[in-house]
Design an enzyme around this catalytic site. Structure first.
Site, short mmCIF file in Angstrom:
data_model
loop_
_atom_site.label_atom_id
_atom_site.label_comp_id
_atom_site.label_asym_id
_atom_site.label_seq_id
_atom_site.Cartn_x
_atom_site.Cartn_y
_atom_site.Cartn_z
N ARG A 113 -15.74 6.35 -11.01
CA ARG A 113 -14.65 6.76 -9.85
C ARG A 113 -15.22 6.22 -8.26
O ARG A 113 -14.61 7.10 -7.54
CB ARG A 113 -14.18 7.97 -10.08
N LYS A 135 -11.64 -3.88 2.02
CA LYS A 135 -10.78 -4.47 1.08
C LYS A 135 -11.65 -5.25 0.12
O LYS A 135 -12.53 -6.01 0.21
CB LYS A 135 -10.06 -5.42 1.63
N GLU A 177 -12.04 -17.90 10.83
CA GLU A 177 -11.39 -16.49 10.92
C GLU A 177 -11.65 -16.24 12.35
O GLU A 177 -10.87 -14.98 12.88
CB GLU A 177 -12.19 -15.84 9.97
N LYS A 213 -11.79 -6.78 14.50
CA LYS A 213 -11.25 -6.38 13.43
C LYS A 213 -11.69 -4.71 13.13
O LYS A 213 -10.99 -4.19 12.77
CB LYS A 213 -11.91 -7.13 12.22
N GLU A 223 -3.60 -1.27 5.64
CA GLU A 223 -2.94 -2.60 5.93
C GLU A 223 -1.35 -1.96 5.77
O GLU A 223 -0.18 -2.63 5.20
CB GLU A 223 -3.13 -3.60 4.92
N ARG A 227 -3.05 -4.14 10.50
CA ARG A 227 -3.65 -5.10 10.13
C ARG A 227 -3.28 -6.35 9.48
O ARG A 227 -3.93 -7.49 9.17
CB ARG A 227 -4.34 -4.20 9.01
N ASN A 231 -3.79 -11.42 8.93
CA ASN A 231 -3.05 -12.54 7.87
C ASN A 231 -2.73 -13.73 8.69
O ASN A 231 -2.06 -14.69 8.07
CB ASN A 231 -2.21 -11.98 7.03
N HIS A 234 -2.75 -17.11 7.05
CA HIS A 234 -2.93 -16.90 5.57
C HIS A 234 -1.72 -17.37 4.54
O HIS A 234 -1.93 -17.54 3.36
CB HIS A 234 -3.64 -15.69 5.53
N HIS A 238 -3.04 -19.81 2.02
CA HIS A 238 -3.30 -19.49 0.74
C HIS A 238 -2.57 -20.64 -0.05
O HIS A 238 -2.79 -21.00 -1.09
CB HIS A 238 -2.45 -18.10 0.10
N HIS A 250 -11.94 -21.68 2.17
CA HIS A 250 -10.79 -20.71 2.64
C HIS A 250 -10.73 -20.74 3.89
O HIS A 250 -9.29 -21.09 4.43
CB HIS A 250 -11.35 -19.39 2.05
#
Length: 336
Positions: A113, A135, A177, A213, A223, A227, A231, A234, A238, A250
Site C-alpha cells: 500500500r 505521477k 519539455e 514545474k 492535475e 497542472r 500538457n 501533448h 501523443h 516522446h
C-alpha cells in the site's frame, strides 16, 4: 542547488548537483533493503554506484523502451521485493529515464500500500519534467499511462554530469519539455534558450524548468486545473507518438504537437527554437492518421476537446474546441 517541493506531509527536496549520484547515501536513506531499478540503456555503473551505498540492494535491469511500462514488468519488480522480504520500511530507487521512473514509482505506490520512493533521473527529459510531481503509471491495452497513481518521491537527485553519456538526439528530446514549460510559463527562460548556446546552458535550463514545474505542482498536485497546462503539445504529440511506432522520441512528438497550438508569432519563435535544438519541425506521415490516433474514442458529433493554446510566449489559454475544429487545426498545420 536545492529546490523544495512544498506539499505538506508529502514535501521533498530536489537536489541539483554535479556528482550527487555517486554520493547517493549522503542524500537518501539507504540503510535498509533497496530495490534499485534501471534499464538496459543506462550505464550499469550508475545503478551499481547507488547499490554500493545501500545496506542491502537488489538491482533489477529492465529492457529499454516504453514496452517495459507493463503489468509483466511491474510483476517482476513486485515479485523481487516479495521474494527478498521487503517490508513497508524499505524503498525503491529509480535510476534512469521516464520509463524507469514511472514504473518504479508505481511499484513503490502499490507494494504494501505504498513504500518510500527515490528518483534519480539520468536523461534530460526526465530531469526537467517527469522526475518530480509524483505521477506514476504503466501502460495497458495500448493506452499510455492509463493505470497509475500519484505517489510523490521522498527525494529527487538530479546529477547533470551524467548527461555527457547521452547522444545529441536525446538531449534535444529533453529540451522539448523545457521549451514547452518556457512557452507556457516563462518568457524569460524562452528568450534564454533562444539566445544562449544550449550545451553550456543545460544546468540553467534544468533548474529553471524544475522551478516552473515545482510551482505548478504545488498549486495543483492532482492535475485538476493548472497542472493540465503542462500538457501543452501533448494532445497532438501523443497522436504522433502512436503513429510513429517508436521511430520518434516522446519529446520529438511533443515538439511537433506544440506547433499547431499557438498563435503565428509564438509559432515562429517556437519553430526557430526547435530548429536550433535539433528537434523535428515537419510531420513525416499523413495528418489524418494523427487525427485518428488522437480521437479514436471521441467520434460522437458535438464532442469537445480542451486544448492548451499559447497566444504569446510565456502565456497560455485553455480552449474548448469541437472535434471538427480540432481536425481542421491538425490538418491545416501539417498538410502541405
Amino acid at each position: 542547488m536545492n529546490l523544495h517541493m512544498n506539499l505538506d506531509s508529502d514535501s521533498y527536496d530536489i537536489i541539483i548537483d554535479h556528482g550527487c549520484l555517486a554520493k547517493a547515501d549522503e542524500h537518501l536513506a539507504l540503510d535498509r533493503k533497496v530495490l534499485v531499478v534501471t534499464d538496459a540503456g543506462v550505464p550499469a555503473r550508475y545503478a551499481k554506484n547507488v547499490a554500493c551505498c545501500c545496506k542491502e540492494a537488489y538491482i533489477v535491469t529492465i529492457p529499454q523502451g516504453e514496452g517495459s511500462k507493463s503489468f509483466e514488468t511491474l510483476q517482476t519488480l513486485l515479485a523481487t521485493m516479495l521474494k527478498n522480504g521487503f517490508s513497508r520500511t524499505d524503498c525503491v530507487v529509480a535510476v534512469g529515464g521516464g520509463v524507469v521512473g514511472d514504473l518504479s514509482g508505481f511499484a513503490a505506490a502499490t507494494f504494501m500500500r505504498g513504500i518510500d520512493f527515490y528518483n534519480i533521473p539520468t536523461t534530460l527529459l526526465s530531469m526537467v519534467d517527469s522526475s518530480i510531481g509524483g505521477k506514476t503509471a504503466i501502460n495497458f491495452s495500448g493506452v499510455k499511462n492509463c493505470i497509475g497513481a500519484f505517489h510523490q518521491p521522498k527525494k529527487v537527485l538530479v546529477d547533470p554530469s551524467v548527461l555527457h553519456t547521452l547522444p545529441d538526439r536525446q538531449i534535444a528530446n529533453g529540451l522539448a519539455e523545457a521549451i514547452k514549460m518556457a512557452a507556457t510559463f516563462d518568457a524569460d527562460l524562452f528568450t534564454w534558450i533562444e539566445q544562449n548556446e544550449i550545451k553550456s546552458s543545460l544546468d540553467t535550463i534544468i533548474a529553471r524548468s524544475l522551478a516552473i514545474k515545482k510551482n505548478v505542482v504545488e498549486q495543483d498536485e492532482k492535475e485538476s486545473g493548472l497542472r493540465r497546462v503542462l500538457n501543452f503539445g501533448h494532445t497532438i504529440g501523443h497522436g504522433i507518438e502512436s503513429c510513429a511506432m517508436g521511430n520518434l522520441y516522446h519529446g520529438e512528438c511533443v515538439a511537433l504537437g506544440m506547433l499547431p497550438m499557438c498563435a503565428p508569432e509564438a509559432k515562429k519563435r517556437i519553430l526557430n527554437v526547435l530548429k536550433k535544438t535539433g528537434l523535428p519541425t515537419e510531420l513525416c506521415f499523413d495528418a489524418s492518421e494523427v487525427f485518428e490516433a488522437i480521437t479514436h474514442d471521441k467520434k460522437r458529433d458535438g464532442e469537445h476537446l480542451r486544448i492548451v493554446y499559447v497566444p504569446e510566449i510565456g502565456s497560455y489559454e485553455i480552449k474548448k474546441v469541437t472535434i471538427k475544429e480540432f481536425e481542421h487545426t491538425v490538418k491545416e498545420a501539417f498538410t502541405k
